[in-house]
Scaffold this motif. Sequence first.
Motif, mmCIF file in Angstrom:
data_model
loop_
_atom_site.group_PDB
_atom_site.id
_atom_site.type_symbol
_atom_site.label_atom_id
_atom_site.label_comp_id
_atom_site.label_asym_id
_atom_site.label_seq_id
_atom_site.Cartn_x
_atom_site.Cartn_y
_atom_site.Cartn_z
ATOM 1 N N MET A 1 0.844 -1.698 0.080
ATOM 2 C CA MET A 1 0.042 0.239 0.098
ATOM 3 C C MET A 1 0.822 1.546 -0.016
ATOM 4 O O MET A 1 2.068 0.867 1.007
ATOM 5 N N GLN A 2 0.611 1.949 -1.535
ATOM 6 C CA GLN A 2 0.628 3.617 -0.861
ATOM 7 C C GLN A 2 -0.250 4.149 -0.097
ATOM 8 O O GLN A 2 -1.404 4.475 -0.701
ATOM 9 N N THR A 3 0.187 4.661 1.422
ATOM 10 C CA THR A 3 -0.617 5.345 1.882
ATOM 11 C C THR A 3 -0.096 5.845 3.041
ATOM 12 O O THR A 3 0.331 5.832 3.699
ATOM 13 N N PRO A 4 -1.052 7.118 3.574
ATOM 14 C CA PRO A 4 -0.544 7.344 4.761
ATOM 15 C C PRO A 4 -0.553 6.948 6.274
ATOM 16 O O PRO A 4 -1.753 5.741 6.015
ATOM 17 N N PRO A 5 0.332 6.825 7.385
ATOM 18 C CA PRO A 5 -0.062 5.481 8.927
ATOM 19 C C PRO A 5 -0.811 5.153 9.246
ATOM 20 O O PRO A 5 -0.728 4.361 9.498
ATOM 21 N N ARG A 6 -2.218 6.303 9.268
ATOM 22 C CA ARG A 6 -2.922 6.427 9.585
ATOM 23 C C ARG A 6 -3.914 5.347 9.098
ATOM 24 O O ARG A 6 -4.820 5.031 9.630
ATOM 25 N N THR B 1 -1.086 16.333 -2.371
ATOM 26 C CA THR B 1 -0.599 16.173 -0.398
ATOM 27 C C THR B 1 -0.239 14.959 -0.568
ATOM 28 O O THR B 1 0.245 15.170 0.626
ATOM 29 N N ASP B 2 -0.108 13.805 -0.419
ATOM 30 C CA ASP B 2 -0.297 12.979 -0.303
ATOM 31 C C ASP B 2 -0.458 12.267 0.986
ATOM 32 O O ASP B 2 -0.267 11.244 1.744
ATOM 33 N N GLY B 3 -1.885 13.350 1.725
ATOM 34 C CA GLY B 3 -2.303 12.714 2.288
ATOM 35 C C GLY B 3 -1.070 13.161 3.461
ATOM 36 O O GLY B 3 -1.408 13.007 4.903
ATOM 37 N N LEU B 4 -0.814 14.142 3.784
ATOM 38 C CA LEU B 4 0.425 14.507 4.704
ATOM 39 C C LEU B 4 0.096 15.342 5.274
ATOM 40 O O LEU B 4 0.549 16.701 4.330
ATOM 41 N N ASP B 5 -0.091 15.526 6.104
ATOM 42 C CA ASP B 5 -0.434 16.666 7.800
ATOM 43 C C ASP B 5 1.018 18.160 6.774
ATOM 44 O O ASP B 5 0.055 19.461 7.102
ATOM 45 N N ALA B 6 1.372 17.998 7.097
ATOM 46 C CA ALA B 6 3.114 19.489 7.126
ATOM 47 C C ALA B 6 1.896 19.746 5.763
ATOM 48 O O ALA B 6 2.247 20.933 5.107
ATOM 49 N N THR B 7 1.917 18.993 4.337
ATOM 50 C CA THR B 7 1.591 19.410 3.173
ATOM 51 C C THR B 7 0.374 19.620 2.916
ATOM 52 O O THR B 7 0.144 21.096 2.037
ATOM 53 N N VAL B 8 -0.427 19.316 2.995
ATOM 54 C CA VAL B 8 -1.499 19.728 3.592
ATOM 55 C C VAL B 8 -1.964 21.016 3.917
ATOM 56 O O VAL B 8 -2.729 21.675 3.496
ATOM 57 N N GLU B 9 -1.889 20.919 5.679
ATOM 58 C CA GLU B 9 -1.682 22.349 5.760
ATOM 59 C C GLU B 9 -0.945 23.666 5.410
ATOM 60 O O GLU B 9 -1.882 24.185 5.405
ATOM 61 N N SER B 10 0.465 23.535 4.723
ATOM 62 C CA SER B 10 0.939 24.555 3.949
ATOM 63 C C SER B 10 -0.020 25.180 2.370
ATOM 64 O O SER B 10 -0.223 26.097 1.948
ATOM 65 N N PHE C 1 4.186 -0.753 3.103
ATOM 66 C CA PHE C 1 3.554 0.117 2.992
ATOM 67 C C PHE C 1 4.567 1.524 3.370
ATOM 68 O O PHE C 1 5.134 1.429 3.789
ATOM 69 N N ARG C 2 4.100 2.846 2.060
ATOM 70 C CA ARG C 2 5.243 3.394 2.050
ATOM 71 C C ARG C 2 3.803 4.723 2.218
ATOM 72 O O ARG C 2 2.195 4.478 1.721
ATOM 73 N N ASP C 3 4.265 5.891 3.012
ATOM 74 C CA ASP C 3 3.727 7.416 2.276
ATOM 75 C C ASP C 3 4.056 7.694 1.352
ATOM 76 O O ASP C 3 3.623 7.885 0.604
ATOM 77 N N GLY D 1 -5.646 13.654 5.876
ATOM 78 C CA GLY D 1 -4.801 14.968 6.105
ATOM 79 C C GLY D 1 -6.162 15.736 7.767
ATOM 80 O O GLY D 1 -5.805 17.369 7.052
ATOM 81 N N ASN D 2 -6.778 15.315 7.511
ATOM 82 C CA ASN D 2 -8.510 16.123 8.320
ATOM 83 C C ASN D 2 -7.732 17.039 9.333
ATOM 84 O O ASN D 2 -7.983 18.552 9.097
ATOM 85 N N THR D 3 -6.837 16.817 10.058
ATOM 86 C CA THR D 3 -6.175 17.867 10.937
ATOM 87 C C THR D 3 -5.372 18.671 11.082
ATOM 88 O O THR D 3 -5.521 19.542 10.966
ATOM 89 N N ALA D 4 -5.144 18.135 9.934
ATOM 90 C CA ALA D 4 -3.792 19.469 9.212
ATOM 91 C C ALA D 4 -5.291 20.346 8.564
ATOM 92 O O ALA D 4 -5.323 21.597 8.388
ATOM 93 N N ILE D 5 -5.856 19.803 8.459
ATOM 94 C CA ILE D 5 -7.730 21.145 7.356
ATOM 95 C C ILE D 5 -7.730 22.216 7.696
ATOM 96 O O ILE D 5 -8.213 23.025 8.121
ATOM 97 N N VAL D 6 -8.449 21.308 9.190
ATOM 98 C CA VAL D 6 -8.910 22.021 10.681
ATOM 99 C C VAL D 6 -8.245 22.442 11.039
ATOM 100 O O VAL D 6 -8.245 24.099 11.058
ATOM 101 N N ARG D 7 -6.389 22.124 11.376
ATOM 102 C CA ARG D 7 -5.778 23.317 11.685
ATOM 103 C C ARG D 7 -5.625 24.431 10.681
ATOM 104 O O ARG D 7 -5.097 26.381 11.312
ATOM 105 N N ALA D 8 -5.446 24.826 9.183
ATOM 106 C CA ALA D 8 -5.284 26.022 8.363
ATOM 107 C C ALA D 8 -6.843 26.798 8.913
ATOM 108 O O ALA D 8 -6.317 27.669 8.488
#
Length: 343
Positions: free
Chosen positions: A66-71, A232-241, A98-100, A262-269
């Motif tokens: 799988m290519q997917t975020p760890p969550r 975004t690769d679903g990764l928080d840092a990229t998503v938030e930016s 598994f790979r991010d 990357g929903n936590t990052a979206i909420v933070r943004a």
Amino acid sequence: MRHRFKVREIAQQAGLSEATVDRVLHDRPGVRQDTRAEVQQAITDLDKQRSQLRLNGRKFLFDVVMQTPPRFSAEFRTAIEAELPMLSPALVRCRFHFRDTESVPAMVETLGKLAARGTHGVILKAPDDPDVAQAIDAVVGAGVPVVTYVTDVSASDRLGYVGIDNRAAGATAAFLVDQWLGDVDREVLITLSSNTFRGEEEREMGFRTTLRTLAAERGAGFGRTVVELAGTDGLDATVESLVVDALGRHPAIEAVYSIGGGNTAIVRAFEAAGRRCRVFIGHDLDEDNRVLLRSGAVSAVLHHELRADARLACRMIMQARGALDGVVNEASRIHVLTRYNNR
């Protein structure tokens, strides 16, 4: 009734006389409906017993790639490991890859190594790329069945696809966004982890098509602008930016359909921008989304039962290996979860 057993076997299983079973099998008159049901149940039970005998002592080794975020990979690993004992009396083990993020050449290399190393089957979440499809064909050509999961690579020789109907999921998200926004004409943000995943592309197409249809039903001149963020690769840092940047450029964004995570990052943004998100639709009930649902930051999550998907993928491979019969591949049900029904 279709069957492959001797009348004597069916009669013993059902606790009926051979003459009665014979009348049922040949659809002769004078037999009660409940007796016919008993014979049908006996045939079903005999089929199950035969499958159990065929599985006894069988050992399988599956590879999950799988290519997917760890969550998400963590949630699926938990699901499939919970299902493996349920495949008894067969003994099934899994190896996980598994790979991010992973380039197409790296994915092709991983699949090539599996075929050379030896495996009974592959459960795969990978980009829909011609080179990946060719790598799948090579694995299948080596006698190894491949099942795609969550996102398909339909141009390949894969055994089948397991997961939700992604277009229907996107349409469901559009319906929820439209209902919650109502007649308020605001922009909608869509986030994707990658344009190379067919599943995400299908969700987006289902969302856009349905959103246009629903907007048209509200009357001439009404429409909702969609702002898309991909890669975004679903990764928080990229998503938030990327979301912070999008909010700066689009002051009318008040709704989100998060396809790639990357929903936590979206909420933070949104919080950092001091902006209100009126509607937020996400996918998959992972730990992040459980927290966000409970807090009200996410309006709804579109979820499918990962254990049921894991069980189906394993059984499809086992059937391809001649160990099972009667496995039916159907799309997973889409569950709409809110803060009130996500436990």
